[in-house]
Design a protein around this motif. Structure first.
Motif, PDB file in Angstrom:
ATOM      1  N   LEU A   5       0.837  -1.193   0.000  1.00 39.71           N
ATOM      2  CA  LEU A   5       0.000   0.000   0.000  1.00 39.71           C
ATOM      3  C   LEU A   5       0.870   1.242   0.000  1.00 39.71           C
ATOM      4  CD1 LEU A   5      -2.738  -0.882   2.651  1.00 39.71           C
ATOM      5  CD2 LEU A   5      -3.038  -0.703   0.189  1.00 39.71           C
ATOM      6  N   ALA A   6       0.366   2.288  -0.635  1.00 42.21           N
ATOM      7  CA  ALA A   6       1.039   3.589  -0.618  1.00 42.21           C
ATOM      8  C   ALA A   6      -0.032   4.663  -0.536  1.00 42.21           C
ATOM      9  CB  ALA A   6       1.884   3.778  -1.869  1.00 42.21           C
ATOM     10  N   GLU A   7       0.332   5.816  -0.008  1.00 43.83           N
ATOM     11  CA  GLU A   7      -0.598   6.941   0.078  1.00 43.83           C
ATOM     12  C   GLU A   7      -0.152   8.044  -0.864  1.00 43.83           C
ATOM     13  OE1 GLU A   7      -2.293  10.216   3.282  1.00 43.83           O
ATOM     14  OE2 GLU A   7      -1.310   8.409   4.010  1.00 43.83           O
ATOM     15  N   ARG A  22      -5.292   6.023  -1.289  1.00 35.80           N
ATOM     16  CA  ARG A  22      -4.308   4.958  -1.107  1.00 35.80           C
ATOM     17  C   ARG A  22      -4.278   4.115  -2.374  1.00 35.80           C
ATOM     18  NH1 ARG A  22      -4.552   6.778   3.486  1.00 35.80           N
ATOM     19  NH2 ARG A  22      -4.158   6.156   5.550  1.00 35.80           N
ATOM     20  N   LEU A  23      -3.134   3.522  -2.628  1.00 33.91           N
ATOM     21  CA  LEU A  23      -2.951   2.684  -3.805  1.00 33.91           C
ATOM     22  C   LEU A  23      -2.573   1.277  -3.379  1.00 33.91           C
ATOM     23  CD1 LEU A  23      -0.768   5.078  -5.976  1.00 33.91           C
ATOM     24  CD2 LEU A  23      -3.240   4.727  -6.118  1.00 33.91           C
ATOM     25  N   LEU A  24      -3.203   0.291  -3.995  1.00 36.26           N
ATOM     26  CA  LEU A  24      -2.768  -1.086  -3.851  1.00 36.26           C
ATOM     27  C   LEU A  24      -1.727  -1.297  -4.942  1.00 36.26           C
ATOM     28  CD1 LEU A  24      -3.018  -3.908  -2.579  1.00 36.26           C
ATOM     29  CD2 LEU A  24      -4.732  -4.414  -4.335  1.00 36.26           C
ATOM     30  N   LEU A  25      -0.510  -1.658  -4.530  1.00 30.93           N
ATOM     31  CA  LEU A  25       0.615  -1.774  -5.455  1.00 30.93           C
ATOM     32  C   LEU A  25       0.973  -3.224  -5.726  1.00 30.93           C
ATOM     33  CD1 LEU A  25       3.011   0.887  -3.892  1.00 30.93           C
ATOM     34  CD2 LEU A  25       1.319   1.220  -5.713  1.00 30.93           C
ATOM     35  N   LEU A  90      -2.432  -0.943  -8.800  1.00 31.80           N
ATOM     36  CA  LEU A  90      -3.495  -1.825  -9.275  1.00 31.80           C
ATOM     37  C   LEU A  90      -4.878  -1.258  -8.990  1.00 31.80           C
ATOM     38  CD1 LEU A  90      -1.936  -5.142  -7.915  1.00 31.80           C
ATOM     39  CD2 LEU A  90      -1.719  -4.183 -10.228  1.00 31.80           C
ATOM     40  N   LEU A  91      -5.059  -0.708  -7.780  1.00 33.53           N
ATOM     41  CA  LEU A  91      -6.348  -0.161  -7.355  1.00 33.53           C
ATOM     42  C   LEU A  91      -6.162   1.152  -6.639  1.00 33.53           C
ATOM     43  CD1 LEU A  91      -8.073  -3.248  -5.638  1.00 33.53           C
ATOM     44  CD2 LEU A  91      -8.672  -2.268  -7.843  1.00 33.53           C
ATOM     45  N   ARG A  92      -7.158   2.028  -6.788  1.00 32.42           N
ATOM     46  CA  ARG A  92      -7.223   3.240  -5.969  1.00 32.42           C
ATOM     47  C   ARG A  92      -8.211   2.968  -4.856  1.00 32.42           C
ATOM     48  NH1 ARG A  92     -10.999   7.401  -8.116  1.00 32.42           N
ATOM     49  NH2 ARG A  92     -12.395   6.093  -6.917  1.00 32.42           N
ATOM     50  N   LEU A  93      -7.811   3.262  -3.627  1.00 34.92           N
ATOM     51  CA  LEU A  93      -8.668   3.093  -2.459  1.00 34.92           C
ATOM     52  C   LEU A  93      -8.909   4.472  -1.864  1.00 34.92           C
ATOM     53  CD1 LEU A  93      -6.593   0.144  -0.990  1.00 34.92           C
ATOM     54  CD2 LEU A  93      -8.675  -0.034  -2.356  1.00 34.92           C
ATOM     55  N   ARG A  94     -10.117   4.969  -2.001  1.00 34.61           N
ATOM     56  CA  ARG A  94     -10.431   6.302  -1.501  1.00 34.61           C
ATOM     57  C   ARG A  94     -10.908   6.178  -0.057  1.00 34.61           C
ATOM     58  NH1 ARG A  94     -12.256   9.805  -6.030  1.00 34.61           N
ATOM     59  NH2 ARG A  94     -10.014   9.900  -6.173  1.00 34.61           N
ATOM     60  N   PRO A 121     -18.420   1.396  -4.648  1.00 30.26           N
ATOM     61  CA  PRO A 121     -17.869   1.249  -6.002  1.00 30.26           C
ATOM     62  C   PRO A 121     -16.984   2.421  -6.438  1.00 30.26           C
ATOM     63  CG  PRO A 121     -20.151   0.584  -5.985  1.00 30.26           C
ATOM     64  CD  PRO A 121     -19.857   1.176  -4.624  1.00 30.26           C
ATOM     65  N   SER A 122     -17.261   3.619  -5.952  1.00 35.23           N
ATOM     66  CA  SER A 122     -16.388   4.729  -6.324  1.00 35.23           C
ATOM     67  C   SER A 122     -15.176   4.836  -5.407  1.00 35.23           C
ATOM     68  CB  SER A 122     -17.161   6.054  -6.325  1.00 35.23           C
ATOM     69  OG  SER A 122     -17.524   6.398  -5.010  1.00 35.23           O
TER      70      SER A 122
END
Length: 137
Positions: A5-7, A22-25, A90-94, A121-122
């Protein structure tokens, strides 16, 4: 492939990514044009930055931010060698407080469980290539 994870801390990837997202890497994931990647800044290797890989240029990746107002990308430092690429996003986590629309005076509404589930979903979104944008550059 290892995950992490990264912010996001700056606005260089607006509107795709906002500070606080946050990003799932995926470490070791293959990079393709259009992918959002995390890399070491070419001039300051202890600084990690998030950019979009546009394409190969010589021995490295040409990377740009989605925010045209911020120029801290390959337009400033040129192609980035493969060795500086850390991971692919891979994913954006808001964060949940960003998902629920603000109430009066900009404060987050106290969302019901149904409202929070409807907003998920968003909050979790795969990061895909922005092909129209890439062709324009």
């Amino acid at each position: 492939m290892r995950l992490g994870l990264a912010e996001v801390r700056n606005p260089s990837m607006l509107p795709t990514l906002r500070p606080g997202d946050r990003l799932l890497l995926g470490y070791g994931a293959a990079v393709r044009p259009g992918d959002v990647i995390v890399l070491r800044h070419p001039f300051q290797h202890d600084l990690l930055i998030v950019k979009r890989a546009v394409g190969r240029r010589g021995a490295g990746w040409w990377v740009v931010g989605d925010n045209p107002e911020v120029v801290n990308d390959s337009r400033e430092f040129g192609p980035v060698p493969d060795g500086l690429v850390v991971a692919r996003a891979l994913l954006r986590l808001r964060p949940p407080h960003r998902v629920v629309r603000p109430g009066r005076r900009g404060r987050p509404r106290q969302g019901s469980p149904v409202a929070v589930l409807a907003a998920l979903p968003s909050a979790v979104r795969p990061l895909r290539a922005r092909s129209r944008r890439l062709r324009a550059r």
